[in-house]
Design a protein around this motif. Structure first.
Motif, PDB file in Angstrom:
ATOM      1  N   ILE A  46       1.028  -1.562  -0.159  1.00 17.15           N
ATOM      2  CA  ILE A  46       0.149   0.243   0.360  1.00 17.15           C
ATOM      3  C   ILE A  46       0.756   0.921   0.055  1.00 17.15           C
ATOM      4  CG2 ILE A  46      -1.501   1.774   1.162  1.00 17.15           C
ATOM      5  CD1 ILE A  46      -2.659  -1.566   2.102  1.00 17.15           C
ATOM      6  N   GLU A  47       1.936   1.329   0.729  1.00 19.30           N
ATOM      7  CA  GLU A  47       1.941   2.428   0.774  1.00 19.30           C
ATOM      8  C   GLU A  47       3.962   2.694  -0.322  1.00 19.30           C
ATOM      9  OE1 GLU A  47       4.694   1.658   5.154  1.00 19.30           O
ATOM     10  OE2 GLU A  47       2.685   2.501   6.130  1.00 19.30           O
ATOM     11  N   GLU A  48       4.056   1.376  -0.978  1.00 19.23           N
ATOM     12  CA  GLU A  48       4.369   1.893  -2.274  1.00 19.23           C
ATOM     13  C   GLU A  48       3.452   2.362  -3.246  1.00 19.23           C
ATOM     14  OE1 GLU A  48       6.533  -2.069  -2.956  1.00 19.23           O
ATOM     15  OE2 GLU A  48       7.704  -1.613  -1.527  1.00 19.23           O
ATOM     16  N   THR A  51       3.376   6.673  -2.750  1.00 20.20           N
ATOM     17  CA  THR A  51       3.815   6.954  -3.066  1.00 20.20           C
ATOM     18  C   THR A  51       4.734   7.389  -4.803  1.00 20.20           C
ATOM     19  OG1 THR A  51       5.530   6.326  -0.636  1.00 20.20           O
ATOM     20  CG2 THR A  51       6.730   7.048  -2.275  1.00 20.20           C
ATOM     21  N   LYS A  52       3.848   5.755  -5.339  1.00 21.20           N
ATOM     22  CA  LYS A  52       4.778   6.454  -6.733  1.00 21.20           C
ATOM     23  C   LYS A  52       2.872   6.703  -6.996  1.00 21.20           C
ATOM     24  CE  LYS A  52       6.586   1.786  -7.159  1.00 21.20           C
ATOM     25  NZ  LYS A  52       6.405   0.095  -7.542  1.00 21.20           N
ATOM     26  N   HIS A  53       1.906   6.953  -6.346  1.00 15.72           N
ATOM     27  CA  HIS A  53       0.368   8.234  -6.795  1.00 15.72           C
ATOM     28  C   HIS A  53       1.207   9.179  -7.092  1.00 15.72           C
ATOM     29  CE1 HIS A  53      -3.096   8.963  -7.452  1.00 15.72           C
ATOM     30  NE2 HIS A  53      -2.987  10.016  -6.704  1.00 15.72           N
ATOM     31  N   LYS A  57       1.146  11.743  -9.819  1.00 19.08           N
ATOM     32  CA  LYS A  57       0.704  12.604  -9.922  1.00 19.08           C
ATOM     33  C   LYS A  57       1.587  14.311  -9.484  1.00 19.08           C
ATOM     34  CE  LYS A  57      -3.265  10.483 -11.533  1.00 19.08           C
ATOM     35  NZ  LYS A  57      -3.326  10.848 -12.763  1.00 19.08           N
ATOM     36  N   ALA A  58       1.607  14.257  -8.484  1.00 21.64           N
ATOM     37  CA  ALA A  58       3.122  15.465  -8.453  1.00 21.64           C
ATOM     38  C   ALA A  58       4.138  15.364  -7.577  1.00 21.64           C
ATOM     39  CB  ALA A  58       2.127  16.564  -6.709  1.00 21.64           C
TER      40      ALA A  58
END
Length: 298
Positions: A46-48, A51-53, A57-58
């Motif tokens: 989930i955390e990976e 972080t990738k998201h 996106k930003a």
């Protein structure tokens, strides 16, 4: 849900509840056990992903942050601020407490996921039978995790496997110690949008049939407009695409102005129907297209 797969959204919901309980103030809903019930390998995935998201996106914002913990804090808080995840849980348990004072003795959690109520609320469990109903894959995942943690399962807690797309609630409850003569409280959170309209109505009709007068159900639902690309923002459309790619597509929304008559035809009286503004005013949370409804068996 894909074959042999447990609910990914159930784990994500538990992660967001856990993050809120550990780090946010003021607390809207304190699920202090949610962090424990998530296996480490799932938490890392989930955390990976989060972080990738953020990096996608930003990218400039992500690059300016000192570490992953800060990035996760930013993303998790943003996701909680947009959803009714915390509000719906708090509303449900507040409503349940009131119902218990009025004679409710059975609590049926439909689509329980990684709900921790039976382990967290010993203060009101004494005179309450709890029935957790969920897809067999997700329920097996949860019960295995409970064994790994060494949690003692309360005698009042009953696990009932059920696929809402294949089985009826009536048939599932008949396999358990559920008593149709006892006033009951049903919660159905984060599920209706993943079913067809017919499947949702079939379950609500069953509740109206098998539960005695005065029994209650709390459920959340999406406004039907969420599925109209002309009426939703790009972020909502992206979220719909993400859950579909994960094998858990959202299918159904309802017209809030028609809900009372829809429920009346099923044998239920709409007691309360909170929209975004009302949810935000009560709990400082809300999403434009999400609603929380409470209905009473007539």
């Amino acid at each position: 849900m894909k074959e042999n797969q447990f609910s990914l959204t159930a784990i994500m919901c538990a992660y967001l509840r856990a993050y809120h309980a550990k780090y946010d103030e003021p607390k809207i809903f304190d699920d202090f056990l949610a962090d424990q019930i998530i296996p480490d390998e799932n938490r890392l995935l989930i955390e990976e992903g989060l972080t990738k998201h953020l990096q996608l996106k930003a990218p400039e914002l992500a690059a300016s942050l000192p570490d992953q913990a800060t990035a996760l804090k930013l993303v998790a808080r943003a996701m909680n601020s947009r959803s009714i995840l915390l509000s719906r849980s708090r509303y449900t348990e507040e409503t349940l407490e009131a119902a218990i004072k009025q004679g409710t003795q059975q609590y049926v959690i439909l689509g329980a996921g990684l709900d921790t109520f039976a382990f967290r609320r010993s203060d009101i469990l004494v005179n309450l039978q709890v029935f957790e109903i969920d897809h067999p894959n997700t329920q097996n995942f949860k019960t295995q995790r409970i064994k790994e943690l060494g949690w003692a399962v309360p005698t009042q807690l009953n696990f009932i496997p059920m696929d809402f797309t294949q089985e009826s609630l009536d048939a599932a409850l008949k396999k358990s110690s559920y008593n149709p003569q006892v006033k009951s409280f049903f919660s159905w959170l984060g599920v209706t949008m993943y079913l067809t309209r017919e499947e949702v109505f079939a379950t609500l009709r069953t509740i109206a049939t098998i539960a005695p007068t005065g029994s209650r159900i709390v459920f959340d639902y999406f406004d039907i407009d969420i599925f109209d690309a002309q009426k939703t923002d790009t972020q909502i459309q992206e979220e719909l695409a993400q859950v579909q790619a994960a094998g858990e597509p959202m299918k159904t929304g309802f017209d809030p102005s028609m809900l009372a008559s829809d429920l009346a035809n099923l044998g239920l009286h709409l007691h309360e129907n909170l929209n975004q503004a009302e949810i935000q005013r009560r709990y400082l949370q809300g999403r434009k297209y999400a609603h929380i409804a409470q209905a009473v068996v007539k």
